[in-house]
Design a protein around this motif. Structure first.
Motif, PDB file in Angstrom:
ATOM      1  N   GLU A   1     -29.975   1.132 -33.735  1.00 25.64           N
ATOM      2  CA  GLU A   1     -30.313   1.225 -35.157  1.00 25.64           C
ATOM      3  C   GLU A   1     -31.768   0.845 -35.385  1.00 25.64           C
ATOM      4  OE1 GLU A   1     -26.073   0.180 -37.331  1.00 25.64           O
ATOM      5  OE2 GLU A   1     -27.501  -1.444 -36.935  1.00 25.64           O
ATOM      6  N   GLN A   2     -32.382   1.549 -36.317  1.00 23.52           N
ATOM      7  CA  GLN A   2     -33.749   1.235 -36.730  1.00 23.52           C
ATOM      8  C   GLN A   2     -33.777   1.220 -38.257  1.00 23.52           C
ATOM      9  OE1 GLN A   2     -36.976   4.091 -35.838  1.00 23.52           O
ATOM     10  NE2 GLN A   2     -38.113   2.330 -35.053  1.00 23.52           N
ATOM     11  N   ASP A   3     -34.170   0.096 -38.828  1.00 21.74           N
ATOM     12  CA  ASP A   3     -34.184  -0.059 -40.285  1.00 21.74           C
ATOM     13  C   ASP A   3     -32.823   0.249 -40.898  1.00 21.74           C
ATOM     14  OD1 ASP A   3     -36.935  -0.668 -40.148  1.00 21.74           O
ATOM     15  OD2 ASP A   3     -37.446   1.468 -40.239  1.00 21.74           O
ATOM     16  N   GLY A   4     -31.772  -0.147 -40.185  1.00 22.56           N
ATOM     17  CA  GLY A   4     -30.422   0.024 -40.697  1.00 22.56           C
ATOM     18  C   GLY A   4     -29.814   1.386 -40.501  1.00 22.56           C
ATOM     19  N   GLU A   5     -30.549   2.320 -39.895  1.00 23.70           N
ATOM     20  CA  GLU A   5     -30.051   3.674 -39.661  1.00 23.70           C
ATOM     21  C   GLU A   5     -29.846   3.923 -38.168  1.00 23.70           C
ATOM     22  OE1 GLU A   5     -29.185   6.048 -41.844  1.00 23.70           O
ATOM     23  OE2 GLU A   5     -29.573   4.655 -43.491  1.00 23.70           O
TER      24      GLU A   5
END
Length: 293
Positions: free
Chosen positions: A66-70
């Motif tokens: 995940e990156q920035d919640g995505e």
């Protein structure tokens, strides 16, 4: 960047599905709006269910990035009786080349430590092929059969009876699996029984085998002889609904019996991806399923 275990939730399953569709759509060169998800509802349901199934049976082998919640990547793997299988490995095109794939594969591969054998079905991605080869896998180029079955070429089935299977045949299925690939599918067979349209069984004094079919797709074939495997594949193709294209994937050179059946019945042959194995030869006679091998 966060790498964490996949959870058995609808949200995580949907995230894996979203990343998978984006990654493979980019690989195929299709536009972003191609193939609406609504047109592929049964396959979508099965993909979501598979992610949750593996999150339950093999939580230490399933990881999401995940990156920035995505979600931007995922690696799903399973371990069955000494065989480690990489069921899915995808990274969004926008973050490729940043080490996300390496970290995911390291986590999934750690789950397979101690397994003497490994298997996976790979796409034609050069980057993925390079990564799998570096991990010690032997890459066997594979073929794909597609098209409408020429029903006029369907011959008399001969003396090998084929009948519909069910949960009472699980011991037979696992026995065939152990003989061909050194490990049973275990909990994956009940899942496939629930999500594929039909299980076909051949059980004779000369040997045994089975085949899963779903619509036009032959999902998995395993048998103790080429003769039985050929009979099962012909029966599966005969049961493909009228007007539906047949599809048989990941055929290595060891599966010429399947290539011959498909060509005889009017299907077209192309090349596609790899069957990658480590510590073993490609099972034969055998048509793998990319999600469970």
């Amino acid at each position: 960047m966060i790498i964490r275990q996949l959870r058995d939730t609808a949200e995580d399953a949907e995230a894996v599905n979203r990343v998978s569709r984006a990654a493979f759509r980019d690989l195929d060169g299709r536009p972003a709006d191609a193939e609406p998800e609504a047109a592929d509802a049964p396959s979508r349901i099965r993909r979501l269910a598979r992610s949750r199934h593996l999150a339950v049976t093999d939580p230490q082998g399933c990881w999401i990035a995940e990156q920035d919640g995505e979600a931007v990547g995922a690696a799903l793997s399973l371990r069955r009786e000494g065989v480690w299988v990489l069921a899915l490995f995808v990274v969004l095109p926008s973050v490729q080349g940043r080490g996300v794939g390496r970290l995911l594969l390291e986590r999934a591969a750690a789950y397979g430590r101690g397994c003497l054998r490994g298997m996976l079905c790979a796409s034609s991605s050069p980057a993925a092929a390079r990564r799998y080869r570096a991990a010690g896998f032997t890459l066997h180029p594979t073929m794909r059969l597609t098209g409408r079955v020429d029903r006029e070429r369907l011959l008399d089935p001969g003396d090998i009876p084929v009948h519909t299977g069910n949960a009472s045949h699980l011991h037979l299925l696992d026995s065939v699996d152990r003989r061909l690939r050194g490990a049973a599918h275990g909990p994956d067979h009940p899942f496939m029984l629930a999500h594929f349209e039909e299980l076909l069984i051949a059980d004779t004094l000369a040997g045994t085998g089975y085949c899963y079919r779903d619509g036009g797709a032959v999902q998995l074939v395993a048998a103790t002889s080429k003769r039985i495997a050929t009979r099962l594949l012909r029966e599966a193709l005969a049961r493909v609904p009228e007007g539906v294209d047949a599809d048989v994937e990941f055929l290595t050179a060891e599966q010429e019996w399947a290539v011959d059946v498909g060509l005889e019945l009017g299907l077209s042959l192309t090349t596609r991806g790899y069957l990658a194995v480590r510590g073993m030869r490609p099972p034969a006679p055998y048509v793998p399923n990319g999600g469970y091998l």
